[in-house]
Design a protein around this motif. Sequence first.
Motif, mmCIF file in Angstrom:
data_model
loop_
_atom_site.group_PDB
_atom_site.id
_atom_site.type_symbol
_atom_site.label_atom_id
_atom_site.label_comp_id
_atom_site.label_asym_id
_atom_site.label_seq_id
_atom_site.Cartn_x
_atom_site.Cartn_y
_atom_site.Cartn_z
ATOM 1 N N GLN A 276 0.926 7.286 2.716
ATOM 2 C CA GLN A 276 2.167 7.675 2.045
ATOM 3 C C GLN A 276 3.420 7.246 2.829
ATOM 4 N N LEU A 277 3.271 6.966 4.140
ATOM 5 C CA LEU A 277 4.411 6.581 4.956
ATOM 6 C C LEU A 277 4.729 5.104 4.760
ATOM 7 N N LYS A 278 5.938 4.801 4.353
ATOM 8 C CA LYS A 278 6.422 3.433 4.212
ATOM 9 C C LYS A 278 7.566 3.220 5.208
ATOM 10 N N SER B 79 9.694 0.053 7.862
ATOM 11 C CA SER B 79 10.008 -1.360 8.038
ATOM 12 C C SER B 79 9.181 -1.965 9.166
ATOM 13 N N LYS B 80 8.865 -3.239 9.008
ATOM 14 C CA LYS B 80 8.142 -3.944 10.066
ATOM 15 C C LYS B 80 9.044 -4.227 11.263
ATOM 16 N N ASN B 81 10.353 -4.056 11.092
ATOM 17 C CA ASN B 81 11.304 -4.221 12.201
ATOM 18 C C ASN B 81 11.590 -2.895 12.906
ATOM 19 N N SER B 82 10.811 -1.871 12.577
ATOM 20 C CA SER B 82 10.978 -0.578 13.245
ATOM 21 C C SER B 82 10.473 -0.663 14.679
ATOM 22 N N LYS B 83 10.685 0.411 15.405
ATOM 23 C CA LYS B 83 10.214 0.494 16.787
ATOM 24 C C LYS B 83 9.291 1.692 16.936
ATOM 25 N N VAL B 84 8.266 1.529 17.791
ATOM 26 C CA VAL B 84 7.360 2.624 18.130
ATOM 27 C C VAL B 84 7.733 3.102 19.525
ATOM 28 N N GLN C 13 12.280 -4.216 4.573
ATOM 29 C CA GLN C 13 11.156 -5.123 4.831
ATOM 30 C C GLN C 13 9.955 -4.291 5.283
ATOM 31 N N LEU C 14 9.139 -3.876 4.329
ATOM 32 C CA LEU C 14 8.051 -2.949 4.602
ATOM 33 C C LEU C 14 6.959 -3.590 5.445
ATOM 34 N N ALA C 15 6.390 -2.774 6.328
ATOM 35 C CA ALA C 15 5.290 -3.243 7.184
ATOM 36 C C ALA C 15 3.979 -3.191 6.407
ATOM 37 N N GLU C 16 3.130 -4.140 6.714
ATOM 38 C CA GLU C 16 1.807 -4.211 6.109
ATOM 39 C C GLU C 16 0.770 -3.782 7.138
ATOM 40 N N PRO C 17 -0.330 -3.159 6.688
ATOM 41 C CA PRO C 17 -1.397 -2.777 7.637
ATOM 42 C C PRO C 17 -1.820 -3.963 8.489
#
Length: 315
Positions: free
Chosen positions: A85-87, A89-94, A116-120
């Motif tokens: 359920q969590l969407k 961005s692939k440009n996010s930071k962990v 820009q959503l991250a993909e598994p």
Amino acid sequence: MKISREVKTAILVLSGIALFIFLFTYLKGEDIFSSSNNYYTEFEYNGLSMSSPVTVKGNKIGKIEEIRYDFDSGKTIVEFSVTPQLKFSKNSKVSLYQTSLMGGNALAILDANDGQLAEPGDFIQSHVKEGIINALGDDFSGISKDLGVTLRSADTLVSSLNTLVVDESDDGLQNTIAELNSTLKSFKSVANSANNLISNNDKKIASMLENFDKTAAEIAILVNGLNDANLANTVKNLDEMVLKFNQLATGLEAGEGSIGKLLKDESLYNNLDNASKELQLLLLDIKLHPARYRRILSKREIPYEEPTQEELNNN
């Protein structure tokens, strides 16, 4: 169909193992029946464990799946899973952060929110947030040094206080406290007297303030009147008159003009003094010998005689 005892035993053992796995995962807060998306990140060092949670704004949304060391890059590769359920961005930071003062760590997803959503399976950039324990550890030496200075100052203060209250009797401290209490009572009495004085003279104080207001208003009116009377021009004229007087005095001091010459020329003063004396003698001679001047048209001359000292004294 009859089931043998061995089959029943095997079914019971397998059921027990499945129940144990379910209870173990449940106690860890994991749901074995739910799916998840896996992502990857890397850190310079490993500060995580398999029980470290993955959070978003403090809420647990995933877990650590695998932690392994990459011998080629020298970095720690972390695989983590989050709920589908969590969407983000692939440009996010962990971000690796500290969850408590006891030293627990966790991962937090800082969403970039750029669409820009991250993909598994995507690789997410990492970030390490300095914890409060590390910050205190860096400054602990300075804190301990300041604490030592503070304790030494406190010890000096206590020693000074002990010296202050030293008494030959056993009740030295009690006597000191009693004297302090007496001083406070005296101060309270003085404060009460001052309050009573103000209360009893409240009307007089109010009258004085009212008179002061009236006086200030009258002074303001007087100042306005002086301004209306063109006081500035008067002062200017007075300054000009004083300047001219100074110029006149300077001229007299320099001997300019008739008066200046009279003041500075001694010969003129001597001539005037001699003329005054001769005029005085002439008047005295006229008074003593009037007949001499009645025959002024006569051909006969009457010689002049100096008056005697007695005649000068009498006249």
